[in-house]
Design an enzyme around this catalytic site. Structure first.
Site: not given
Length: 251
Positions: A10-11, A13-14, A33, A79-81, A132, A145, A149
């Site tokens: 969360g630190a 991008g999205i 993050d 959200n980590a990716g 995604s 990836y 996803k």
């Protein structure tokens, strides 16, 4: 009601745009993050911890801190990716495959596991997984990836079934190509793999959508806010694309 929101990755991008959106809505927000510099730069009012989402021991420590400080959790944004390697399947490196799945899929499971332990006693909560459009359609040269996803969507649907009777909803957001540094790196790698220019690949991504443009991170954050709201109280187990309607996945 002020919600208690945890956002992994969360630190940047999205994730950071999501964090700011929840904070602007009056919620208490805690982000993790692996990027220590980004964690240090998170805006005031948002709590931040440097933590690898795929490291369960570190995540256990994080959830213990959340329990001590907040007494519970209302919203998880898993959200980590990472983008993983760009290569044809015949050239895929197994170590890179495992590394990609560890962050994108294992990280989502670990976050959901420990969030569930906090949410079930309260008989309420919302889990939002970042998947995604690659988890809906597939993407050439991105096998790890894509596999991760797709796995995130399967995980989400199972979590929704298991936890629905406990008042907990789970959904996945499936962004398309989102403007920002990550898609820039993806485009550069794909251009090299295909022998194309980055501009040509970028235009291919945009032209493969009905809206003829890439998605902005604010569009993804808006969907997260909706899914966390009472307006979505009967929305669970859904994989929702935020992509301008992708119809050509091989730009």
């Amino acid at each position: 009601m002020t919600r208690r929101v945890l956002i992994t990755a969360g630190a940047n991008g999205i994730g950071l745009v999501m964090a700011q959106a929840f904070a602007d809505a009056g919620d208490r927000v805690w982000v993790t993050d692996v990027d220590a510099a980004a964690v240090a730069a998170v805006p005031s009012g948002i709590r931040a911890t440097c933590c690898d989402a795929s490291d369960e021991a570190a995540m256990i420590t994080l959830f213990a801190a959340i329990a001590d400080d907040w007494g519970g959790l209302d919203v998880l944004c898993a959200n980590a990716g990472i983008k993983g390697p760009t290569a044809g399947i015949e050239d895929m490196d197994l170590a890179q495959w495992h590394a990609c799945l560890a962050v994108n899929l294992d990280g989502a499971m670990i976050a959901a596991k420990h969030a569930a332990r906090m949410m079930k006693p309260a008989r309420s909560g919302v889990m939002i997984f970042t998947s995604s459009t690659s988890g809906l359609y597939g993407t050439p040269f991105r096998a790890p990836y894509v596999a991760a996803k797709w796995g995130v969507i399967g995980l989400m649907k199972t979590v929704a079934m298991e936890l629905g009777p406990h008042g907990i909803r789970a959904n996945a957001i499936c962004p398309g190509s989102v403007n920002g540094p990550r898609i820039d790196r993806v485009i550069e790698a794909e251009a090299a793999a295909k022998g194309m220019t980055p501009d040509a690949v970028r235009q291919g991504y945009a032209s493969g959508t009905a809206m003829k443009q890439l998605t902005d991170p604010e569009d993804v954050a808006a969907m997260a806010l909706f899914l966390a709201s009472d307006g979505a109280k009967m929305v669970s187990g859904q994989a929702l694309a935020v992509d301008g309607m992708t119809y050509n996945v091989d730009p």
